[in-house]
Design an enzyme around this catalytic site. Structure first.
Site, PDB file in Angstrom:
ATOM      1  N   THR A 171       0.845  -1.192   0.000  1.00 31.13           N
ATOM      2  CA  THR A 171       0.000   0.000   0.000  1.00 31.13           C
ATOM      3  C   THR A 171       0.879   1.241   0.000  1.00 31.13           C
ATOM      4  O   THR A 171       1.990   1.206   0.542  1.00 31.13           O
ATOM      5  CB  THR A 171      -0.848  -0.032   1.293  1.00 31.13           C
ATOM      6  OG1 THR A 171      -1.783  -1.081   1.169  1.00 31.13           O
ATOM      7  CG2 THR A 171      -1.575   1.261   1.554  1.00 31.13           C
ATOM      8  N   ARG A 180     -14.697  -6.587  -0.827  1.00 31.63           N
ATOM      9  CA  ARG A 180     -14.069  -6.322   0.481  1.00 31.63           C
ATOM     10  C   ARG A 180     -13.559  -4.881   0.516  1.00 31.63           C
ATOM     11  O   ARG A 180     -12.857  -4.420  -0.376  1.00 31.63           O
ATOM     12  CB  ARG A 180     -12.898  -7.283   0.677  1.00 31.63           C
ATOM     13  CG  ARG A 180     -12.121  -7.083   1.994  1.00 31.63           C
ATOM     14  CD  ARG A 180     -10.813  -6.363   1.763  1.00 31.63           C
ATOM     15  NE  ARG A 180      -9.977  -6.343   2.969  1.00 31.63           N
ATOM     16  CZ  ARG A 180      -8.867  -5.634   3.068  1.00 31.63           C
ATOM     17  NH1 ARG A 180      -8.459  -4.875   2.074  1.00 31.63           N
ATOM     18  NH2 ARG A 180      -8.164  -5.655   4.168  1.00 31.63           N
ATOM     19  N   THR A 206      -0.523   1.410   6.892  1.00 34.04           N
ATOM     20  CA  THR A 206      -0.419   0.247   6.004  1.00 34.04           C
ATOM     21  C   THR A 206      -0.309  -1.005   6.871  1.00 34.04           C
ATOM     22  O   THR A 206       0.128  -0.908   8.021  1.00 34.04           O
ATOM     23  CB  THR A 206       0.787   0.371   5.052  1.00 34.04           C
ATOM     24  OG1 THR A 206       1.067  -0.917   4.473  1.00 34.04           O
ATOM     25  CG2 THR A 206       2.050   0.844   5.761  1.00 34.04           C
ATOM     26  N   GLY A 207      -0.690  -2.138   6.309  1.00 34.30           N
ATOM     27  CA  GLY A 207      -0.603  -3.384   7.073  1.00 34.30           C
ATOM     28  C   GLY A 207      -1.905  -4.152   6.988  1.00 34.30           C
ATOM     29  O   GLY A 207      -2.688  -3.956   6.051  1.00 34.30           O
ATOM     30  N   GLY A 234      -5.368  -4.823   7.100  1.00 35.19           N
ATOM     31  CA  GLY A 234      -6.466  -3.867   7.121  1.00 35.19           C
ATOM     32  C   GLY A 234      -7.504  -4.110   8.209  1.00 35.19           C
ATOM     33  O   GLY A 234      -7.962  -3.176   8.863  1.00 35.19           O
TER      34      GLY A 234
HETATM   35  N1  LIG Z   1      -0.924  -3.385   1.940  1.00 32.58           N
HETATM   36  C1  LIG Z   1      -1.711  -2.950   2.853  1.00 32.58           C
HETATM   37  O1  LIG Z   1      -1.368  -2.099   3.618  1.00 32.58           O
HETATM   38  C2  LIG Z   1      -3.070  -3.568   2.852  1.00 32.58           C
HETATM   39  C3  LIG Z   1      -4.171  -2.663   3.261  1.00 32.58           C
HETATM   40  N2  LIG Z   1      -3.984  -2.077   4.559  1.00 32.58           N
HETATM   41  C4  LIG Z   1      -5.467  -3.428   3.257  1.00 32.58           C
HETATM   42  O2  LIG Z   1      -5.691  -4.234   4.136  1.00 32.58           O
HETATM   43  O3  LIG Z   1      -6.220  -3.260   2.348  1.00 32.58           O
END
Ligand SMILES: NC(=O)C[C@H](N)C(=O)O
EC number: 3.4.19.5
Length: 318
Positions: free
Chosen positions: A166, A194, A217-218, A220
């Site tokens: 992300t 989703r 980020t991480g 979700g």
């Molecule tokens: N790469 C990510 O950070 C994923 C994002 N936070 C999600 O779950 O959609």
């Protein structure tokens, strides 16, 4: 006020072969955003510019390069927020556009709403004259491979979710206004429809001139449970520095719901942090005409902006 921009290219595990491209991508994005700030531009313009640059970069899980849903399609989420008046705009589950953050900005500025999804977002994009991009054009070999591997009966989706990417940016401009923007393809092989943290105000990002701005980020679903971006701002309102606020919130997410992630933060004084509980997160920042960037915990390279622009022109980073 001295302007500052911080960007991230996703927390998770960055495979060796992607490291260099990710470093170059976040550096380019930070320099682009900073150029806007240096010319007296607004924080909200700077974060949009930085995020667009990473959406166009196939190294990241946003725009071109997004991971694929269970049906093998790109479905993206994005948010932008202006800390001056708490205006924000977001889109979720959008397909066939190059820059979801641009559409999120239009939702903020041209509608009375804050979040448009799927078909409605698509119709709005058409009304706004946003060109449609064939879905295939947003798909890279890497995301198709991963999607296929995840469909194999003995696949380990957990393993594949780690290489997240992300993108996001936070900034403070010369007038002391803060802003954030975040954009993503979400999680690999996710169910159709989703909606992740990125599109949700307070989770994927939050900006308020009274305290600062954060982009996350991480994982979700974990980020949404603790409303991570707003939690960080809350900690700063209680007097914590961006770094301590970020670490405290990430720690809480880990211990309370077992989720890992990363954040970038700037406070109203222009102090910043890039922190993560995952193994890596690509990040870059520019302040006082100095660029800093890294991927691993403790890694921090520093260069002057002029030197960085010169190496970018030559296609070099190290
Ligand atoms: N790469 C990510 O950070 C994923 C994002 N936070 C999600 O779950 O959609």
């Amino acid at each position: 006020m001295k302007p500052v921009i911080v960007v991230h290219g996703g927390a998770g595990r960055i495979f060796k072969e992607r490291e260099e491209g990710c470093r170059a991508g976040v550096v380019r994005a930070a320099l682009r955003g900073y150029r806007v700030l240096r010319q007296g531009g607004a924080a909200v313009d700077a974060v949009e510019e930085a995020v667009r640059s990473m959406e166009d970069d196939p190294h990241f899980n946003a725009g071109c390069g997004s991971v694929l849903n269970e049906k093998g399609e790109v479905e993206m989420d994005a948010i932008i927020m202006d800390g001056k008046n708490l205006d924000s705009g977001a889109v979720s589950a959008v397909k066939c556009i190059a820059n979801p953050v641009k559409l999120a900005r239009l939702v903020m500025e041209k509608t009375k709403h804050m979040l448009l999804t799927d078909h409605g977002a698509h119709l709005f994009a058409q009304t706004m004259g946003i060109p449609e991009v064939p879905g295939e054009k947003l798909i890279t070999e890497r995301s198709r491979e991963r999607w296929k591997k995840n469909l194999e009966p003995d696949s380990n989706p957990e393993e594949f979710q780690k290489d997240l990417g992300t993108v996001g940016a936070v900034a403070i401009d010369s007038e002391g206004n803060v802003a954030c923007a975040t954009s993503t393809g979400g999680l690999s092989n996710k169910l159709i429809g989703r909606v992740g943290d990125t599109a949700c105000i307070g989770s994927g990002g939050y900006a308020d001139n009274h305290s600062g701005a954060a982009s996350t980020t991480g994982h979700g679903e974990s980020i949404m449970k603790v409303v991570l971006a707003r939690l960080i701002l809350y900690h700063m309102e209680q007097g914590m520095s961006p770094e301590i606020a970020a670490d405290t919130a990430l720690d809480y997410m880990k211990t309370r719901v077992g989720g890992l992630g990363g954040v970038i933060v700037v406070n109203k004084a222009g102090e910043w942090a890039a922190r993560f509980s995952t193994k890596q997160m690509s990040w870059a920042t520019v302040e006082d005409d100095n660029l800093h960037y890294g991927i691993y915990a403790g890694e921090k390279h520093t260069k002057s902006v002029d030197e960085a622009l010169a190496s970018e022109r030559e296609g070099l980073l190290e």
